[in-house]
Scaffold this motif. Structure first.
Motif, PDB file in Angstrom:
ATOM      1  N   LEU A  22      11.907  -4.421  12.535  1.00  0.00           N
ATOM      2  CA  LEU A  22      11.269  -5.736  12.545  1.00  0.00           C
ATOM      3  C   LEU A  22      11.483  -6.437  13.890  1.00  0.00           C
ATOM      4  N   LEU A  23      12.703  -6.328  14.372  1.00  0.00           N
ATOM      5  CA  LEU A  23      13.001  -6.949  15.657  1.00  0.00           C
ATOM      6  C   LEU A  23      12.188  -6.296  16.772  1.00  0.00           C
ATOM      7  N   GLU A  24      12.112  -4.972  16.703  1.00  0.00           N
ATOM      8  CA  GLU A  24      11.380  -4.230  17.738  1.00  0.00           C
ATOM      9  C   GLU A  24       9.913  -4.608  17.776  1.00  0.00           C
ATOM     10  N   VAL A  25       9.294  -4.610  16.589  1.00  0.00           N
ATOM     11  CA  VAL A  25       7.857  -4.894  16.614  1.00  0.00           C
ATOM     12  C   VAL A  25       7.600  -6.327  17.049  1.00  0.00           C
ATOM     13  N   GLU A  26       8.554  -7.174  16.763  1.00  0.00           N
ATOM     14  CA  GLU A  26       8.400  -8.565  17.192  1.00  0.00           C
ATOM     15  C   GLU A  26       8.377  -8.646  18.712  1.00  0.00           C
ATOM     16  N   GLN A  27       9.275  -7.864  19.317  1.00  0.00           N
ATOM     17  CA  GLN A  27       9.334  -7.840  20.781  1.00  0.00           C
ATOM     18  C   GLN A  27       8.069  -7.235  21.363  1.00  0.00           C
ATOM     19  N   GLU A  28       7.552  -6.238  20.645  1.00  0.00           N
ATOM     20  CA  GLU A  28       6.322  -5.598  21.114  1.00  0.00           C
ATOM     21  C   GLU A  28       5.117  -6.475  20.844  1.00  0.00           C
ATOM     22  N   GLY A  29       5.338  -7.556  20.123  1.00  0.00           N
ATOM     23  CA  GLY A  29       4.242  -8.479  19.839  1.00  0.00           C
ATOM     24  C   GLY A  29       3.249  -7.936  18.829  1.00  0.00           C
ATOM     25  N   ARG A  30       3.721  -7.129  17.886  1.00  0.00           N
ATOM     26  CA  ARG A  30       2.824  -6.632  16.856  1.00  0.00           C
ATOM     27  C   ARG A  30       3.469  -6.765  15.478  1.00  0.00           C
ATOM     28  N   LYS A  31       2.795  -6.262  14.481  1.00  0.00           N
ATOM     29  CA  LYS A  31       3.321  -6.330  13.118  1.00  0.00           C
ATOM     30  C   LYS A  31       3.677  -4.936  12.635  1.00  0.00           C
ATOM     31  N   LEU A  32       4.377  -4.864  11.531  1.00  0.00           N
ATOM     32  CA  LEU A  32       4.712  -3.559  10.974  1.00  0.00           C
ATOM     33  C   LEU A  32       3.455  -2.884  10.457  1.00  0.00           C
ATOM     34  N   ARG A  33       3.381  -1.577  10.681  1.00  0.00           N
ATOM     35  CA  ARG A  33       2.289  -0.804  10.076  1.00  0.00           C
ATOM     36  C   ARG A  33       2.822  -0.171   8.797  1.00  0.00           C
ATOM     37  N   VAL A  34       2.212  -0.561   7.710  1.00  0.00           N
ATOM     38  CA  VAL A  34       2.711  -0.166   6.398  1.00  0.00           C
ATOM     39  C   VAL A  34       1.641   0.668   5.698  1.00  0.00           C
ATOM     40  N   TYR A  35       2.070   1.714   5.021  1.00  0.00           N
ATOM     41  CA  TYR A  35       1.052   2.464   4.295  1.00  0.00           C
ATOM     42  C   TYR A  35       1.572   3.057   2.997  1.00  0.00           C
ATOM     43  N   CYS A  36       0.631   3.335   2.124  1.00  0.00           N
ATOM     44  CA  CYS A  36       0.923   4.079   0.918  1.00  0.00           C
ATOM     45  C   CYS A  36      -0.351   4.834   0.562  1.00  0.00           C
ATOM     46  N   GLY A  37      -0.188   6.047   0.086  1.00  0.00           N
ATOM     47  CA  GLY A  37      -1.358   6.859  -0.254  1.00  0.00           C
ATOM     48  C   GLY A  37      -1.565   6.938  -1.758  1.00  0.00           C
ATOM     49  N   PHE A  38      -2.832   7.026  -2.129  1.00  0.00           N
ATOM     50  CA  PHE A  38      -3.180   7.144  -3.547  1.00  0.00           C
ATOM     51  C   PHE A  38      -4.186   8.266  -3.695  1.00  0.00           C
ATOM     52  N   ASP A  39      -3.860   9.227  -4.514  1.00  0.00           N
ATOM     53  CA  ASP A  39      -4.758  10.370  -4.670  1.00  0.00           C
ATOM     54  C   ASP A  39      -5.793  10.111  -5.762  1.00  0.00           C
ATOM     55  N   PRO A  40      -7.055  10.214  -5.409  1.00  0.00           N
ATOM     56  CA  PRO A  40      -8.099   9.960  -6.420  1.00  0.00           C
ATOM     57  C   PRO A  40      -8.357  11.167  -7.303  1.00  0.00           C
ATOM     58  N   ARG A  41      -7.349  11.571  -8.039  1.00  0.00           N
ATOM     59  CA  ARG A  41      -7.537  12.716  -8.936  1.00  0.00           C
ATOM     60  C   ARG A  41      -8.299  12.308 -10.194  1.00  0.00           C
ATOM     61  N   THR A  42      -8.290  11.010 -10.473  1.00  0.00           N
ATOM     62  CA  THR A  42      -9.139  10.484 -11.545  1.00  0.00           C
ATOM     63  C   THR A  42      -9.811   9.240 -10.983  1.00  0.00           C
ATOM     64  N   SER A  43     -10.770   8.732 -11.723  1.00  0.00           N
ATOM     65  CA  SER A  43     -11.577   7.655 -11.143  1.00  0.00           C
ATOM     66  C   SER A  43     -10.984   6.268 -11.315  1.00  0.00           C
ATOM     67  N   ASP A  44      -9.989   6.132 -12.178  1.00  0.00           N
ATOM     68  CA  ASP A  44      -9.499   4.758 -12.278  1.00  0.00           C
ATOM     69  C   ASP A  44      -8.011   4.586 -12.051  1.00  0.00           C
ATOM     70  N   LEU A  45      -7.724   3.451 -11.482  1.00  0.00           N
ATOM     71  CA  LEU A  45      -6.348   3.089 -11.187  1.00  0.00           C
ATOM     72  C   LEU A  45      -5.748   2.436 -12.422  1.00  0.00           C
ATOM     73  N   HIS A  46      -4.448   2.591 -12.566  1.00  0.00           N
ATOM     74  CA  HIS A  46      -3.791   1.962 -13.710  1.00  0.00           C
ATOM     75  C   HIS A  46      -2.578   1.174 -13.245  1.00  0.00           C
ATOM     76  N   LEU A  47      -1.909   0.579 -14.196  1.00  0.00           N
ATOM     77  CA  LEU A  47      -0.775  -0.297 -13.900  1.00  0.00           C
ATOM     78  C   LEU A  47       0.276   0.394 -13.028  1.00  0.00           C
ATOM     79  N   GLY A  48       0.467   1.688 -13.259  1.00  0.00           N
ATOM     80  CA  GLY A  48       1.457   2.427 -12.485  1.00  0.00           C
ATOM     81  C   GLY A  48       1.155   2.399 -10.990  1.00  0.00           C
ATOM     82  N   HIS A  49      -0.132   2.434 -10.655  1.00  0.00           N
ATOM     83  CA  HIS A  49      -0.519   2.388  -9.239  1.00  0.00           C
ATOM     84  C   HIS A  49      -0.202   1.045  -8.602  1.00  0.00           C
TER      85      HIS A  49
END
Length: 405
Positions: A29-56
């Motif tokens: 957090l300190l580093e990105v602040e110095q670099e003048g940017r924000k954290l890059r955050v990600y999470c992947g979701f596999d579309p093995r079925t067509s609908d998302l549920h509470l677990g997602h």
RNA sequence: GGGCGGUUACCCAAGUGGCCAAAGGGGGCUGACUGUAAAUCAGCUGGCAUUGCCUUCGGAGGUUCGAAUCCUUCACCGCCCA
């Protein structure tokens, strides 16, 4: 400040790892602040079925927290990873899907995700755009960073090895692909459940490092059990609560969750603060609160998030009416029928049962009612002169309308 | 490539010529109880048909009055050897 909020509700199963990640997050957090940017955050979701549920929504809620703090969030749709299926999921190997199916399934993924994520601050990415570009040579390079034994010590693989069940070679690619996602996106933070520890902590972090990136920080959350209260929520197990279901159904499904899982639900998929949750749990333990009332509170919270506060009362009223007062619901599908039809035919036709045999069985078991009266005769012929409510089991309803004269 | 073992209903798993639509367990469903919780109890769990028929035991073919069970062949999986 940010740290405690972002680490809230995480579950590493290992205090050392948790401390290490918290420390890295602080530094980053300190580093990105110095670099003048924000954290890059990600999470992947596999579309093995067509609908998302509470677990997602568990990782999605964490992503949302990052968004609120102004960080950059990427919602990765795992169109390519879903071709393999995460070996962490028990039966994902069974049904392989094609890129076409994955694409079709993914069509409304983002739209569904925006029930939680802020659409204006979410970047959507499909991992086939970069994964499909990799060559065999690339794959060799990626794979050479890991040993067979590292994979084999994973619970999911070890159990199968010991049971002499097949473990396919391509299943090992899953972790590599996920790791490559993190590398490609140059992420600072990756979110996932405890079942993703290997994929994130072992695979992704190592891959990023050898490819010359700083390893991303793992934010690991607990796993939401399904409506059976035990096993991880998943559509294929049928223990899921879809985001795209109506308020009444969502309310009812939450109510059917066993008591023992309530605490997980409060912590993982509601907006209650840890203090509020502690109070609830204290009240349950002392007997001050009735578990049913607490669960109704839970159902209200959840329905409120996805359908809005204004329909919560209505969903609750419908639940009380049908399941507590044993009345027929106010709204149900209509079916216009002609004279002299066999009841079992109508049940099959309306999709209430899969076959006539099943319909007869249910009648036999006293599970079919017409306007509250148990039908005794499996060969019942319908002769209606006014609308009547057909109830099959606990929750299948149909209003039968007589033919118009 | 060689040797051995395996492939059974939603899942696990018994069944080695007729009594097999196929034991048992899990899951699911119905009913009782109840808080659409848990636990417990009773029952159901291939399709059509009112005593019967049809489809099902990895695929195809064969032997037989009769096969999930025997034979041939193909596919796939595991173990051991290379």
């Amino acid at each position: 400040m940010q740290i405690s909020l972002l680490m809230q509700g995480t579950e590493y199963g290992d205090e050392t790892l948790k401390q290490a990640m918290a420390q890295e997050l602080r530094t980053r957090l300190l580093e990105v602040e110095q670099e003048g940017r924000k954290l890059r955050v990600y999470c992947g979701f596999d579309p093995r079925t067509s609908d998302l549920h509470l677990g997602h929504t568990v990782p999605m809620r964490k992503m949302r927290q990052f968004q609120e703090l102004g960080h950059e969030v990427t919602f990765v749709i795992g169109r390519f990873t879903s071709l393999i299926g995460d070996p962490s999921d028990k039966d994902s190997i069974r049904a392989q899907i094609t890129l076409e199916e994955a694409t079709l399934n993914a069509e409304t993924y983002a739209e569904q995700a925006f029930k939680i994520l802020d659409p204006n601050r979410t970047r959507i990415a499909y991992n086939d755009t970069w994964l499909s570009e990799l060559t065999f040579q690339d794959l060799i390079k990626l794979a050479s960073n890991f040993t067979f034994q590292q994979f084999l010590t994973r619970d999911a693989f070890r159990k199968r090895w010991e049971a002499e069940d097949p473990i396919y070679l391509h299943e090992f690619f899953y972790a590599l692909m996920q790791g490559y996602d993190a590398y490609h996106l140059k992420t600072d933070v990756q979110i996932g459940g405890t079942d993703q520890l290997f994929n994130i902590v072992t695979a992704a972090r190592k891959l990023m490092e050898v490819l010359g990136e700083r390893p991303n920080i793992a934010i690991i959350h607990g796993i939401l059990p399904g409506t059976d209260g035990v096993v991880k929520m998943s559509k294929s197990l049928g223990n899921h609560i879809p985001l795209q279901t109506d308020p009444e159904d969502m309310y009812g499904k939450v109510m059917s969750v066993p008591d023992i899982a309530m605490s997980s639900y409060f912590r993982l998929v509601t907006s209650l603060t840890p203090t509020e949750i502690d109070e609830i749990e204290g009240g349950l333990e002392s007997g001050e609160f009735h578990p049913r009332d607490v669960k109704m509170r839970l159902a209200r919270e959840i329905v409120g998030i996805y359908h809005g506060e204004d329909v919560v009362d209505k969903a609750e009223a419908a639940f009380r009416r049908v399941f507590q007062e044993r009345e027929d619901p106010e709204e149900m599908p209509d079916l216009l029928i002609s004279h002299g039809l066999a009841l079992v035919d109508v049940m099959v036709e309306a999709g209430l049962t899969k076959s006539k045999g099943e319909a007869r069985r249910l009648i036999d078991q006293r599970g079919v009612r017409l306007d509250g009266v148990v039908i005794e005769n499996p060969e019942e012929i319908l002769e209606l002169d006014e609308p009547k409510v057909l109830r099959v089991g606990k929750r299948r309803f149909l209003r039968l309308l007589p033919p118009e004269e």
